[in-house]
Scaffold this motif. Structure first.
Motif, mmCIF file in Angstrom:
data_model
loop_
_atom_site.group_PDB
_atom_site.id
_atom_site.type_symbol
_atom_site.label_atom_id
_atom_site.label_comp_id
_atom_site.label_asym_id
_atom_site.label_seq_id
_atom_site.Cartn_x
_atom_site.Cartn_y
_atom_site.Cartn_z
ATOM 1 N N THR A 36 0.850 -1.201 0.000
ATOM 2 C CA THR A 36 0.000 0.000 0.000
ATOM 3 C C THR A 36 0.885 1.251 0.000
ATOM 4 O OG1 THR A 36 -0.109 -0.303 2.375
ATOM 5 C CG2 THR A 36 -2.012 -1.038 1.106
ATOM 6 N N GLY A 37 0.283 2.389 0.230
ATOM 7 C CA GLY A 37 1.039 3.646 0.200
ATOM 8 C C GLY A 37 0.700 4.385 -1.093
ATOM 9 N N ALA A 38 0.957 5.675 -1.087
ATOM 10 C CA ALA A 38 0.607 6.522 -2.232
ATOM 11 C C ALA A 38 1.305 6.057 -3.507
ATOM 12 C CB ALA A 38 0.986 7.968 -1.915
ATOM 13 N N THR A 39 2.521 5.534 -3.367
ATOM 14 C CA THR A 39 3.288 5.094 -4.546
ATOM 15 C C THR A 39 2.544 4.018 -5.330
ATOM 16 O OG1 THR A 39 5.197 5.426 -3.105
ATOM 17 C CG2 THR A 39 5.628 4.401 -5.238
ATOM 18 N N LEU A 66 1.035 -6.990 2.597
ATOM 19 C CA LEU A 66 2.194 -6.951 3.486
ATOM 20 C C LEU A 66 1.865 -6.633 4.928
ATOM 21 C CD1 LEU A 66 4.717 -4.599 1.638
ATOM 22 C CD2 LEU A 66 5.186 -6.953 2.347
ATOM 23 N N ASP A 67 0.923 -5.699 5.130
ATOM 24 C CA ASP A 67 0.809 -5.140 6.475
ATOM 25 C C ASP A 67 -0.534 -4.456 6.695
ATOM 26 O OD1 ASP A 67 1.308 -3.059 4.740
ATOM 27 O OD2 ASP A 67 3.186 -2.444 5.639
ATOM 28 N N PHE A 80 -5.340 -0.144 5.537
ATOM 29 C CA PHE A 80 -4.845 -0.640 4.258
ATOM 30 C C PHE A 80 -5.921 -1.488 3.567
ATOM 31 C CE2 PHE A 80 -0.137 -0.254 5.755
ATOM 32 C CZ PHE A 80 -0.190 1.114 5.534
ATOM 33 N N GLY A 133 6.833 -0.950 -1.535
ATOM 34 C CA GLY A 133 7.213 0.453 -1.512
ATOM 35 C C GLY A 133 8.381 0.569 -0.540
ATOM 36 N N ILE A 134 8.699 1.776 -0.159
ATOM 37 C CA ILE A 134 9.776 1.956 0.824
ATOM 38 C C ILE A 134 9.445 3.176 1.681
ATOM 39 C CG2 ILE A 134 11.199 3.311 -0.798
ATOM 40 C CD1 ILE A 134 13.687 1.941 0.504
ATOM 41 N N GLY A 135 9.687 3.061 2.964
ATOM 42 C CA GLY A 135 9.474 4.203 3.850
ATOM 43 C C GLY A 135 10.671 5.149 3.774
ATOM 44 N N HIS A 139 12.311 1.491 5.450
ATOM 45 C CA HIS A 139 11.570 0.282 5.830
ATOM 46 C C HIS A 139 10.814 -0.310 4.647
ATOM 47 C CE1 HIS A 139 7.869 2.888 7.077
ATOM 48 N NE2 HIS A 139 7.524 2.203 6.003
ATOM 49 N N GLY A 141 7.428 -3.067 4.045
ATOM 50 C CA GLY A 141 6.313 -3.452 4.905
ATOM 51 C C GLY A 141 6.304 -2.435 6.030
ATOM 52 N N PHE A 142 6.200 -2.926 7.282
ATOM 53 C CA PHE A 142 6.421 -2.024 8.418
ATOM 54 C C PHE A 142 7.635 -2.520 9.196
ATOM 55 C CE2 PHE A 142 2.012 -0.022 8.466
ATOM 56 C CZ PHE A 142 2.481 1.261 8.284
ATOM 57 N N THR A 162 7.822 7.162 10.846
ATOM 58 C CA THR A 162 6.675 6.547 10.178
ATOM 59 C C THR A 162 5.373 7.106 10.735
ATOM 60 O OG1 THR A 162 7.969 4.574 9.731
ATOM 61 C CG2 THR A 162 5.577 4.326 9.685
ATOM 62 N N PHE A 201 12.059 12.681 -1.345
ATOM 63 C CA PHE A 201 12.174 12.283 0.065
ATOM 64 C C PHE A 201 12.483 10.800 0.229
ATOM 65 C CE2 PHE A 201 7.983 10.470 1.457
ATOM 66 C CZ PHE A 201 7.358 10.520 0.223
ATOM 67 N N LYS A 202 12.539 10.047 -0.873
ATOM 68 C CA LYS A 202 12.947 8.638 -0.798
ATOM 69 C C LYS A 202 14.403 8.451 -1.262
ATOM 70 C CE LYS A 202 8.832 7.164 0.399
ATOM 71 N NZ LYS A 202 7.898 6.438 -0.431
HETATM 72 C C1 GLP Z 1 3.876 2.523 4.718
HETATM 73 C C2 GLP Z 1 3.762 1.075 4.291
HETATM 74 C C3 GLP Z 1 4.905 0.706 3.372
HETATM 75 C C4 GLP Z 1 5.044 1.709 2.256
HETATM 76 C C5 GLP Z 1 5.300 3.072 2.832
HETATM 77 C C6 GLP Z 1 5.521 4.149 1.792
HETATM 78 O O1 GLP Z 1 4.852 2.661 5.676
HETATM 79 N N1 GLP Z 1 3.769 0.187 5.405
HETATM 80 O O2 GLP Z 1 4.668 -0.604 2.860
HETATM 81 O O3 GLP Z 1 6.103 1.343 1.422
HETATM 82 O O4 GLP Z 1 4.166 3.395 3.636
HETATM 83 O O5 GLP Z 1 4.322 4.798 1.454
HETATM 84 P P1 GLP Z 1 4.217 5.925 0.339
HETATM 85 O O6 GLP Z 1 4.166 5.214 -0.980
HETATM 86 O O7 GLP Z 1 2.899 6.593 0.662
HETATM 87 O O8 GLP Z 1 5.384 6.814 0.466
#
Ligand code: GLP
Length: 263
Positions: A36-39, A66-67, A80, A133-135, A139, A141-142, A162, A201-202
């Motif tokens: 999940t996540g905006a990406t 994932l989470d 999620f 995705g990536i935090g 990170h 997942g979480f 986070t 920011f990533k």
């Molecule tokens: C959360 C999710 C991650 C995801 C991250 C990035 O932390 N647990 O799995 O990769 O958000 O989200 P975004 O794509 O919104 O930056």
């Protein structure tokens, strides 16, 4: 590792959807690990389009998310579950009982519940393609910094970064402090990984994950140990990588010799 540098978020989303749809067409029974996540929103948008306009059939696909945040019901707008429903599941034909998302409402027997989630993945035959995705802190997942690189599905306490990032979505409402997440060990057992990152920011997390040492401080760096991982990053997220000409050379050779790795 394959590092694919793309211009922007749209290109990253379309390329990911192309690779996922290729996996579904090659194996209609494919087991997908979803994120999940905006990406991810652009990826799901494109998969929904392929389902509607190009007959991409999900009828036999099995999914494992994932989470999930701990302490909120599936119907919570920031869960999620809701995100997946809104952007993907309600628009495609994955049977309800083929969809698995950790249950954020459990209040006891956490270990047994998490072991059950691992068992369900094993019973399904393992995950063929894992989307990640990536935090901001690296990170996946979480699996927050200092997670064991051998970890399994479990409850994880969210880090300050986070919580700050997630708070944007939760607003003034109370914010979960923990989540249920599959582990790094679980992710390393998947057959293929696709990690997406967009936005400046990533950039630091991406540079450390791809070019830094393998370290629990940046859990995505554990993917250096995975046998088949592709990073799809846009210009901004890839801006701190130091080996870009080499990644472009590898990509060109891969396109020529093993085009299936990109489809
Ligand atoms: C959360 C999710 C991650 C995801 C991250 C990035 O932390 N647990 O799995 O990769 O958000 O989200 P975004 O794509 O919104 O930056």
């Amino acid at each position: 590792m394959l590092v694919v540098l793309q211009r922007n978020q749209d290109e990253v989303g379309r390329q990911a959807a192309r690779m996922i749809s290729g996996a579904v067409r090659r194996n209609p029974f494919v087991r997908l690990g979803l994120a999940t996540g905006a990406t991810m929103v652009g990826v799901y948008r494109e998969l929904v389009r392929l389902h509607r306009e190009e007959h991409l059939d999900f009828a036999r696909v099995v999914t494992f998310n994932l989470d999930e945040y701990l302490g909120i019901p599936p119907s919570h707008p920031q869960s999620f579950h809701s995100l997946m429903q809104q952007h993907f599941f309600s628009h495609v034909n994955i049977p309800r009982n083929s969809i698995h998302i950790p249950d954020g409402t459990i209040t006891r027997d956490y270990d047994a519940y998490c072991e059950g989630y691992e068992q369900a993945i094993r019973d399904a035959g393992g995950i063929d393609l894992q989307l990640l995705g990536i935090g901001r802190n690296g990170h996946i997942g979480f699996n927050e910094p200092m997670s064991s690189l051998g970890s399994r599905t479990r409850i994880k306490e969210l880090s300050a970064e986070t919580i700050e990032d997630s708070r944007k979505a939760f607003g003034p409402q109370e914010m979960p402090q923990c989540a249920i997440t599959v582990g790094i060990g679980t992710i390393l057992e998947t057959r293929r990984v696709l990690l997406l990152a967009t936005g400046a920011f990533k950039a630091d997390a991406i540079a450390k994950s791809i070019e830094g040492p393998v370290s629990a401080s940046v859990t995505a760096s554990a993917l250096q140990l995975h046998r088949d991982v592709t990073f799809l990053v846009d210009e901004e997220a890839g801006s701190l990588l130091t080996q870009k000409p080499y990644y472009e050379h590898v990509l060109k050779m891969t396109q020529a010799l093993m085009p299936e790795r990109l489809s």
